[in-house]
Design a protein around this motif. Structure first.
Motif, short mmCIF file in Angstrom:
data_model
loop_
_atom_site.label_atom_id
_atom_site.label_comp_id
_atom_site.label_asym_id
_atom_site.label_seq_id
_atom_site.Cartn_x
_atom_site.Cartn_y
_atom_site.Cartn_z
N ASN A 134 44.02 42.44 52.32
CA ASN A 134 45.33 42.04 52.99
C ASN A 134 46.15 43.17 52.97
O ASN A 134 46.68 43.50 51.86
CB ASN A 134 45.95 40.63 52.57
CG ASN A 134 47.07 39.98 53.11
OD1 ASN A 134 47.89 40.76 53.36
ND2 ASN A 134 46.81 38.75 53.23
N THR A 135 46.59 43.55 54.11
CA THR A 135 47.65 44.84 54.14
C THR A 135 48.98 44.56 54.63
O THR A 135 49.79 45.17 54.67
CB THR A 135 46.99 45.81 55.07
OG1 THR A 135 46.97 45.10 56.56
CG2 THR A 135 45.49 46.35 54.86
N TYR A 136 49.31 43.37 54.63
CA TYR A 136 50.62 42.87 54.97
C TYR A 136 51.70 43.61 54.34
O TYR A 136 52.70 43.98 54.95
CB TYR A 136 50.79 41.34 54.81
CG TYR A 136 52.37 40.88 54.95
CD1 TYR A 136 52.91 40.69 56.28
CD2 TYR A 136 53.11 40.58 53.64
CE1 TYR A 136 54.28 40.52 56.43
CE2 TYR A 136 54.45 40.04 53.85
CZ TYR A 136 54.68 40.10 55.19
OH TYR A 136 56.33 39.82 54.97
N TRP A 137 51.57 43.69 52.82
CA TRP A 137 52.58 43.95 52.08
C TRP A 137 52.88 45.75 52.41
O TRP A 137 53.73 46.26 51.90
CB TRP A 137 52.33 43.95 50.52
CG TRP A 137 52.71 42.44 50.41
CD1 TRP A 137 51.86 41.42 50.09
CD2 TRP A 137 53.90 41.95 50.11
NE1 TRP A 137 52.50 40.09 50.07
CE2 TRP A 137 53.90 40.36 49.81
CE3 TRP A 137 55.30 42.33 50.04
CZ2 TRP A 137 54.78 39.55 49.48
CZ3 TRP A 137 56.08 41.32 49.80
CH2 TRP A 137 56.20 40.16 49.61
N ASN A 138 51.95 46.35 52.99
CA ASN A 138 52.03 47.74 53.33
C ASN A 138 52.64 48.14 54.44
O ASN A 138 53.17 49.21 54.90
CB ASN A 138 50.76 48.52 53.34
CG ASN A 138 50.20 48.52 51.78
OD1 ASN A 138 51.08 48.57 50.86
ND2 ASN A 138 48.94 48.76 51.78
N SER A 139 53.02 46.90 55.33
CA SER A 139 53.47 46.98 56.62
C SER A 139 55.14 47.06 56.69
O SER A 139 55.84 46.87 55.91
CB SER A 139 53.07 45.56 57.42
OG SER A 139 53.79 44.71 57.08
N GLU A 141 57.21 45.73 58.53
CA GLU A 141 58.07 44.44 58.65
C GLU A 141 58.03 43.67 57.23
O GLU A 141 58.88 42.72 56.94
CB GLU A 141 57.32 43.48 59.62
CG GLU A 141 56.11 42.86 59.39
CD GLU A 141 54.97 43.95 60.05
OE1 GLU A 141 53.68 43.46 60.19
OE2 GLU A 141 55.30 45.00 60.17
N ALA A 142 57.20 43.97 56.40
CA ALA A 142 57.06 43.51 55.12
C ALA A 142 58.26 43.89 53.87
O ALA A 142 58.40 44.96 54.07
CB ALA A 142 55.75 43.56 54.34
N TYR A 145 57.63 45.56 48.27
CA TYR A 145 57.01 44.73 47.08
C TYR A 145 57.50 45.04 45.91
O TYR A 145 57.72 44.02 45.06
CB TYR A 145 55.26 44.69 47.01
CG TYR A 145 54.84 46.04 46.83
CD1 TYR A 145 54.88 46.68 45.84
CD2 TYR A 145 54.32 46.77 48.24
CE1 TYR A 145 54.30 47.90 45.51
CE2 TYR A 145 53.72 47.89 47.99
CZ TYR A 145 53.81 48.40 46.57
OH TYR A 145 53.29 49.88 46.48
N ASP A 170 51.78 30.89 49.96
CA ASP A 170 52.38 31.68 51.06
C ASP A 170 51.33 31.99 52.21
O ASP A 170 50.39 31.09 52.17
CB ASP A 170 52.47 33.18 50.43
CG ASP A 170 51.37 33.77 50.05
OD1 ASP A 170 50.24 33.32 50.10
OD2 ASP A 170 51.54 34.95 49.04
N ALA A 172 49.10 33.68 52.97
CA ALA A 172 47.66 34.15 52.72
C ALA A 172 46.48 32.77 52.22
O ALA A 172 45.66 32.84 52.65
CB ALA A 172 47.44 34.89 51.19
#
Length: 377
Positions: A134-139, A141-142, A145, A170, A172
Motif C-alpha cells: 500500500n503506497t498511499y502514505w508516500n503519495s 496527497e497523503a 506520516y 481506515d 485499507a
C-alpha cells in the motif's frame, strides 16, 4: 401437666425455645456483620482474578506482537534500502498470526534516501488474506506520516517497546484494529518507526468465553468510551462506537460513570441495577495499553458463599436443636411425673388419711428422692 407458663414444663419449654431463637438470631447477625463482608470481598477478588485473565490473555498476545516488532526493527536497521521491500512481508507474517492485519516501516525524512521525505513500505492483507503493498502514505496527497500521533508515539516509546495506538479503521480495511509502533534505531540514532497492525476481532472470543465463565457481562473500552468488543447483550456493529450511544443499557451507563476516575492506580468498583437485580461492576486498566476492562455480575453471586455458610449452619443447628428439645421435653415430663407423685402423697398427708409409717417409693438418689425419703425414722 399443661403447656401454659404457669407450669415448670411450660416455663422451661419457653425458656429453651427463646434461647434457641436467640442463638439462631445471633448466628445470622454474626454472619451478616463479620462473615458476609469477608466472603463477599473474597468473592470479588476471585472474580477480579478471573476477569484479569482476559487482560493477561490480551497482554500475552500483544507481547507476541511486540517480540515480532523487535525482530523487524533490528533487521530493518541492518538491511540496505532495496532489500527492505523484499524482506518485510515475511517479517510481518513470520508467525502466521491471524490477528496481524499488516505492518510497515516508516523512516524519518532523508533517513532512507537523501532528499526524500516520505519513503515508507507498508503491507496489508487483501480479501484473500494475502499481503499486498500500500503506497498511499508516500503519495503527495497523503499527510506526512511522521507527523501522525502513532508515529510520534513510536518515536517516544522506550526502545523495544510498543506504543499501542487507539483503535481505528481506515480505507485499507473496515476491520477495527490498533497498531504497535516501535522506534527503529540505526547506529544509535532514531531511523524511523515500524508498525504492526492488529485486528481487534480476537477480543470478542475472549470476552464471550469469560462472560460464560463468570455468568456476567464483560466489555473492553477506551478511556473516551469507545467500544472495542461486543458482548452478549450488546451485539451488532458496535465496535468503535461509543458507550454514550447505549444509555439505555445499564452496564454501558455504569461504565460511563466510572470513566472519569483513574483506573491505572487500581481496580474501580460500583453497583447498578439491571433487570431488577443489583449488579457489581469491576473495571481495571490493561497495563501497557490505552484500554480498560470492565466486568459486571449479579451481586448475589458474590454473597453466595455466606448463604451457603448459613444454610450449612442451619442444617447442623436445627437437627441438634430439635434433638435437644425432645430430650428436654422427656426430662421435664419425667420430672413432672415425679413431682406429681410427691404431690399426691403430700395431699394425702394433708387430708389426714395417709399411712404415716409408709415411705414413698424411690428409685434414685437425687434431690427429689431425698425429699421423698425425709421424715421421722
Amino acid at each position: 401437666m399443661g403447656w401454659n407458663l404457669g407450669t415448670i414444663k411450660g416455663r422451661y419449654t419457653a425458656v429453651f425455645l427463646g434461647f434457641m431463637a436467640l442463638v439462631c438470631a445471633l448466628t445470622v447477625i454474626g454472619i451478616q456483620i463479620w462473615i458476609t463482608p469477608a466472603l463477599q470481598k473474597a468473592g470479588e477478588e476471585n472474580v477480579a482474578l478471573r476477569v484479569g485473565e482476559i487482560a493477561t490473555d490480551i497482554r500475552d498476545q500483544l507481547n507476541g506482537v511486540q517480540t515480532q516488532s523487535r525482530s523487524i526493527t533490528q533487521l530493518v536497521a541492518q538491511l540496505p534500502s532495496e532489500q527492505i521491500d523484499a524482506q518485510l512481508p515475511a517479517l510481518i507474517d513470520q508467525y502466521g498470526n491471524g490477528m496481524v492485519f499488516g505492518g510497515g516501516i516508516w523512516p524519518l525524512p532523508d533517513k532512507r534516501e537523501a532528499g526524500r521525505a516520505k519513503f515508507s513500505t507498508f503491507f496489508h492483507r487483501d480479501a484473500s488474506n494475502a499481503l499486498i503493498p500500500n503506497t498511499y502514505w508516500n503519495s503527495a496527497e497523503a499527510p506526512n506520516y511522521f507527523d501522525q500521533p502513532w508515529h510520534k508515539a513510536g518515536q517516544q516509546a522506550p526502545r523495544g517497546v510498543c506504543a499501542w495506538a487507539a483503535a481505528y479503521k481506515d480505507g485499507a480495511s473496515q476491520q477495527p484494529r490498533t497498531n504497535c509502533a516501535m522506534g527503529i534505531y540505526q547506529d544509535g540514532a532514531l531511523y524511523g518507526v515500524s508498525t504492526i497492525d492488529v485486528t481487534l476481532g480476537f477480543f470478542n472470543d475472549l470476552v464471550a468465553k469469560k462472560e460464560q465463565e463468570i455468568g456476567g457481562q464483560v466489555m473492553i473500552i477506551e478511556a473516551d468510551g469507545k467500544i472495542l468488543s461486543r458482548n452478549a447483550r450488546l451485539t451488532g456493529d458496535v465496535v468503535l462506537g461509543n458507550l454514550s450511544a447505549h444509555a439505555d443499557y445499564p452496564f454501558a451507563l455504569a461504565i460511563s460513570g466510572l470513566l472519569g476516575q483513574d483506573a491505572s492506580k487500581g481496580q474501580l468498583r460500583t453497583t447498578f441495577q439491571d433487570q431488577g437485580e443489583e449488579q457489581t461492576l469491576l473495571m481495571e486498566a490493561i497495563e501497557g495499553t490505552p484500554w480498560l476492562l470492565a466486568a459486571a455480575l449479579p451481586t448475589r453471586t458474590l454473597t453466595q458463599d455466606s448463604r451457603d455458610v448459613l444454610a450449612t449452619l442451619a442444617s447442623i443447628q436445627l437437627p441438634l436443636a430439635g434433638l435437644l428439645f425432645v430430650l428436654m421435653v422427656l426430662a421435664i415430663s419425667q420430672l413432672g411425673s415425679r413431682l406429681q407423685t410427691l404431690k399426691l402423697n403430700i395431699d394425702a398427708l394433708s387430708a389426714g388419711d395417709a399411712d404415716l409409717t409408709a415411705r414413698i417409693q424411690v428409685k434414685g438418689h437425687d434431690e427429689l428422692d431425698n425429699i421423698a425419703l425425709s421424715g421421722p425414722c
